[in-house]
Write a protein that holds these residues in place. Structure first.
Motif, PDB file in Angstrom:
ATOM      1  N   UNK A  11      77.344  89.832  34.256  1.00 53.96           N
ATOM      2  CA  UNK A  11      76.924  90.485  35.454  1.00 53.96           C
ATOM      3  C   UNK A  11      76.968  89.439  36.637  1.00 53.96           C
ATOM      4  N   UNK A  12      77.365  90.252  37.814  1.00 55.00           N
ATOM      5  CA  UNK A  12      77.209  89.562  39.018  1.00 55.00           C
ATOM      6  C   UNK A  12      75.831  89.562  39.465  1.00 55.00           C
ATOM      7  N   UNK A  13      75.557  88.654  40.370  1.00 54.12           N
ATOM      8  CA  UNK A  13      74.261  88.484  40.970  1.00 54.12           C
ATOM      9  C   UNK A  13      73.850  89.790  41.611  1.00 54.12           C
ATOM     10  N   UNK A  14      74.553  90.145  42.193  1.00 57.93           N
ATOM     11  CA  UNK A  14      74.532  91.674  43.153  1.00 57.93           C
ATOM     12  C   UNK A  14      73.977  92.637  42.150  1.00 57.93           C
ATOM     13  N   UNK A  15      75.003  92.621  40.903  1.00 59.33           N
ATOM     14  CA  UNK A  15      74.563  93.824  39.851  1.00 59.33           C
ATOM     15  C   UNK A  15      73.225  93.572  39.674  1.00 59.33           C
ATOM     16  N   UNK A  16      72.975  92.430  38.952  1.00 57.79           N
ATOM     17  CA  UNK A  16      71.701  92.312  38.555  1.00 57.79           C
ATOM     18  C   UNK A  16      70.368  92.510  39.235  1.00 57.79           C
ATOM     19  N   UNK A  17      70.550  92.115  40.783  1.00 57.46           N
ATOM     20  CA  UNK A  17      69.738  92.228  41.787  1.00 57.46           C
ATOM     21  C   UNK A  17      69.323  93.821  41.916  1.00 57.46           C
ATOM     22  N   UNK A  18      70.691  94.474  41.962  1.00 56.32           N
ATOM     23  CA  UNK A  18      70.473  95.890  42.116  1.00 56.32           C
ATOM     24  C   UNK A  18      69.922  96.636  41.099  1.00 56.32           C
ATOM     25  N   UNK A  19      70.053  96.275  39.756  1.00 54.47           N
ATOM     26  CA  UNK A  19      69.469  96.755  38.501  1.00 54.47           C
ATOM     27  C   UNK A  19      67.974  96.635  38.564  1.00 54.47           C
ATOM     28  N   UNK A  20      67.595  95.066  38.944  1.00 55.14           N
ATOM     29  CA  UNK A  20      66.170  94.820  39.009  1.00 55.14           C
ATOM     30  C   UNK A  20      65.408  95.977  39.644  1.00 55.14           C
ATOM     31  N   UNK A  21      66.037  96.235  40.974  1.00 56.71           N
ATOM     32  CA  UNK A  21      65.339  97.067  42.162  1.00 56.71           C
ATOM     33  C   UNK A  21      65.371  98.387  41.656  1.00 56.71           C
ATOM     34  N   UNK A  22      66.388  98.750  41.030  1.00 51.66           N
ATOM     35  CA  UNK A  22      66.573 100.062  40.337  1.00 51.66           C
ATOM     36  C   UNK A  22      65.368 100.536  39.410  1.00 51.66           C
TER      37      UNK A  22
END
Ligand code: SAM
Length: 291
Positions: free
Chosen positions: A249-260
């Motif tokens: 996973x890219x950092x952006x994908x992970x960040x977005x998933x954590x926030x979601x």
């Protein structure tokens, strides 16, 4: 037959057979009747139960199990113990000893054959070197087991029972708690064993869930996320999941998933949390978002 929980009876049997302890098999025999009673109490064995004992040694726990259960199957790797067990268990006709490495036994097939596939109980004063592999095999393969009552190193017992925020909380806590409810029934000091181990021990009862406490689409992915989060404990969840070789996973994908995940579960929005603060439910939600 004399109660092997009395140290003098264990010593007499060891002398009679000129037994030499094998360090590689993790042989620490119990010599305390109170601890034996605690194990049997924690296992809550009834006259309908079939009990699988891993590593009977000279038969100390086995004698207590034979008194309480309908049938006992005891799997022992050390060949020199088999003739001793014939002697120490001669008073019981409800026990079968199998000379085999438990890690090579197809336990599900054994349950099918010996108990028509109905769930069994597992009891063991475990050889410490196989504690995690044997427990995880039984849990992950969903072998029909209602519960397991196991003596293990105190430190491992604490990790199994730990919750977020506790220093012992980790991948093992989450894996064990996904499949069962762990409960530490007793702490057992080294002087209850012969020879004495170097560390303290604990009796843990794991009550297996019929259904996991959380629903997750892909539990394999969830456990990869858990492993990656705890592999780098000091890092943020974001970095732990991005730097793992097993995940892509890219950092952006992970960040977005954590926030979601935080939004879905009504939590405060914070992309910089650490993995060690997450509950099983939060990991399951994160996994579903990323899958
Ligand atoms: N139940 C006995 C007692 O409480 O006194 C002995 C417990 S001792 C900690 C562990 C036992 O497991 C030993 O008898 C050892 O030979 C046996 N063992 C070790 N590795 C094993 C394996 N892979 N499969 C089956 N038995 C094993």
């Amino acid at each position: 037959m004399a109660d092997l929980g009395q140290p003098q009876n264990t010593i007499a049997i060891l002398k009679k057979y000129d037994f030499t302890f094998q360090k590689k098999f993790g042989q620490n025999f119990l010599i305390d009747t109170h601890v034996l009673e605690k194990i049997v109490d924690a296992a809550d064995i009834g006259k309908d139960d079939l009990v699988l004992e891993i590593g009977p040694g000279i038969g100390t726990v086995t004698q207590y199990l034979c008194e309480a259960a309908r049938q006992v199957i005891a799997v022992e790797i050390d060949r020199q113990l088999i003739k001793i067990l014939k002697d120490t268990l001669s008073a019981y006709d409800n026990v079968e000893v199998i000379n085999e490495d438990i890690l090579k036994v197809d336990i599900a097939a054994l349950v099918e054959e010996k108990n028509s596939g109905k769930p069994i109980k597992v009891v063991s004063n475990l050889p410490y070197y196989i504690t995690t592999p044997i427990i995880m095999t039984l849990l992950e393969k969903r072998v029909p087991v209602t519960d397991m009552t196991l003596m293990m190193q105190e430190e491992v017992a604490r990790r199994m029972q730990a919750v977020p925020g506790n220093k012992d909380y980790g991948a093992l806590s989450l894996a064990v708690q996904y499949y069962s409810v762990p409960y530490i029934a007793a702490f057992v000091p080294p002087n209850c064993f012969m020879p004495r181990p170097n560390v303290g021990s604990a009796v843990v009862n794991l009550k297996c869930h019929e259904k996991p406490p959380v629903e997750v689409n892909d539990d394999e992915l969830m456990f990869k996320l858990i492993k990656a989060s705890f592999a780098q404990r000091r890092k943020t969840l974001q970095n732990g999941l991005t730097n793992s070789a097993e995940l892509d996973f890219t950092k952006d994908e992970v960040t977005e998933a954590i926030l979601k995940m935080q939004e879905t579960l009504g939590m405060k929005q914070n992309p910089l949390i650490r993995g060690e603060t997450l509950t099983l439910k939060e990991f399951a939600c994160l996994s579903d978002i990323l899958s």
